[in-house]
Design an enzyme around this catalytic site. Structure first.
Site, PDB file in Angstrom:
ATOM      1  N   ARG A  63     124.371 -48.749  45.014  1.00 60.00           N
ATOM      2  CA  ARG A  63     124.478 -47.653  45.984  1.00 60.00           C
ATOM      3  C   ARG A  63     123.172 -47.387  46.719  1.00 60.00           C
ATOM      4  O   ARG A  63     123.170 -46.718  47.748  1.00 60.00           O
ATOM      5  CB  ARG A  63     124.929 -46.373  45.270  1.00 60.00           C
ATOM      6  CG  ARG A  63     126.271 -46.465  44.589  1.00 60.00           C
ATOM      7  CD  ARG A  63     127.444 -46.388  45.540  1.00 60.00           C
ATOM      8  NE  ARG A  63     127.455 -45.183  46.323  1.00 60.00           N
ATOM      9  CZ  ARG A  63     127.974 -44.034  45.932  1.00 60.00           C
ATOM     10  NH1 ARG A  63     128.568 -43.938  44.758  1.00 60.00           N
ATOM     11  NH2 ARG A  63     127.944 -42.987  46.716  1.00 60.00           N
ATOM     12  N   HIS A  65     130.606 -55.442  48.941  1.00 55.19           N
ATOM     13  CA  HIS A  65     130.308 -55.615  50.367  1.00 55.19           C
ATOM     14  C   HIS A  65     129.236 -54.665  50.875  1.00 55.19           C
ATOM     15  O   HIS A  65     128.912 -54.687  52.055  1.00 55.19           O
ATOM     16  CB  HIS A  65     131.589 -55.438  51.190  1.00 55.19           C
ATOM     17  CG  HIS A  65     132.624 -56.464  50.853  1.00 55.19           C
ATOM     18  ND1 HIS A  65     132.488 -57.780  51.214  1.00 55.19           N
ATOM     19  CD2 HIS A  65     133.768 -56.368  50.146  1.00 55.19           C
ATOM     20  CE1 HIS A  65     133.525 -58.454  50.753  1.00 55.19           C
ATOM     21  NE2 HIS A  65     134.315 -57.622  50.095  1.00 55.19           N
ATOM     22  N   ARG A  66     128.685 -53.843  50.000  1.00 55.09           N
ATOM     23  CA  ARG A  66     127.618 -52.961  50.449  1.00 55.09           C
ATOM     24  C   ARG A  66     126.393 -53.750  50.901  1.00 55.09           C
ATOM     25  O   ARG A  66     125.654 -53.320  51.765  1.00 55.09           O
ATOM     26  CB  ARG A  66     127.225 -51.986  49.338  1.00 55.09           C
ATOM     27  CG  ARG A  66     128.175 -50.840  49.201  1.00 55.09           C
ATOM     28  CD  ARG A  66     127.550 -49.712  48.375  1.00 55.09           C
ATOM     29  NE  ARG A  66     128.512 -48.648  48.225  1.00 55.09           N
ATOM     30  CZ  ARG A  66     129.185 -48.393  47.115  1.00 55.09           C
ATOM     31  NH1 ARG A  66     128.983 -49.138  46.049  1.00 55.09           N
ATOM     32  NH2 ARG A  66     130.031 -47.403  47.062  1.00 55.09           N
ATOM     33  N   GLY A  67     126.184 -54.914  50.301  1.00 52.74           N
ATOM     34  CA  GLY A  67     125.042 -55.743  50.682  1.00 52.74           C
ATOM     35  C   GLY A  67     125.093 -56.132  52.148  1.00 52.74           C
ATOM     36  O   GLY A  67     124.108 -55.981  52.869  1.00 52.74           O
ATOM     37  N   MET A 122     124.655 -52.935  54.364  1.00 50.89           N
ATOM     38  CA  MET A 122     123.279 -52.445  54.362  1.00 50.89           C
ATOM     39  C   MET A 122     122.342 -53.434  55.050  1.00 50.89           C
ATOM     40  O   MET A 122     121.401 -53.029  55.730  1.00 50.89           O
ATOM     41  CB  MET A 122     122.831 -52.183  52.923  1.00 50.89           C
ATOM     42  CG  MET A 122     121.575 -51.367  52.814  1.00 50.89           C
ATOM     43  SD  MET A 122     121.768 -49.746  53.578  1.00 50.89           S
ATOM     44  CE  MET A 122     120.291 -49.716  54.562  1.00 50.89           C
TER      45      MET A 122
END
Length: 196
Positions: free
Chosen positions: A49, A129-131, A134
């Protein structure tokens, strides 16, 4: 508590509920945290996060360490004079950041950069998929700071380590340099060079 703070930081809305009272209000802030990996690792779902991370290590360059000590002594001697001496540089940086915030809205991300970001995340085995999200956000911010109208491969390469290093699988107590090397190698493989 940290999960709640992260949710509010991501949504921009804070909801306070106490004794039958419910209140919603906008909340805009950035969370900055520090930790010592020797004291234990964060849960991967929590670590994911955090948008960016950095590894801090002791500086070993004698000249740079001497400069740090000199600046600290100058500050201790007269904080107002020290602050005044740096005020022009600080003001210039503040102006650049303010301009970048305005320009950010107009920074374009073409399909090749988007594809490169996804390929980077796949290459380092980033979970979820936050990578990718971001990585694109950080690259856009860098592009805006650099006054680019579109994200370049150099922007993407420069954003890769702080965005991805903490998102890849690691062995317990693995040194951060191992993850850094993996991200750097992936950038060279996908983008063709490592900018920073």
């Amino acid at each position: 508590m940290v999960d709640l703070l992260l949710d509010v930081a991501a949504s921009g809305i804070n909801i306070v509920e106490r004794d039958g009272l419910s209140h919603r209000h906008p909340a805009r802030f950035v969370l900055v945290g520090s930790g010592n990996p020797e004291e234990g690792q964060l849960r991967p779902q929590l670590e994911d996060r955090f948008g960016l991370s950095t590894h801090v290590q002791t500086i070993t360059d004698v000249g740079l360490r001497t400069q740090i000590v000199r600046q600290r002594l100058d500050y201790d001697s007269d904080p107002d004079v020290f602050a005044e001496r740096l005020s022009v540089r600080q003001h210039h940086l503040a102006q650049r950041l303010a301009a970048a915030r305005v320009d950010l809205e107009g920074v374009e991300v073409d399909d090749q950069i988007l594809s490169d970001a996804v390929r980077l995340c796949v290459e380092v085995d980033a979970v979820g998929h936050r990578g990718e999200v971001m990585l694109i956000r950080a690259a856009r911010a860098l592009a805006a700071l650099r006054r680019h109208s579109t994200v370049t491969r150099a922007d993407l390469a420069d954003a890769a380590i702080p965005v991805l290093r903490h998102r890849i699988p690691r062995e317990p107590f693995e040194r951060p340099t191992v993850a850094t090397a993996r991200v750097r190698n992936a950038v060279v493989s996908v983008v063709g060079h490592f900018a920073a």
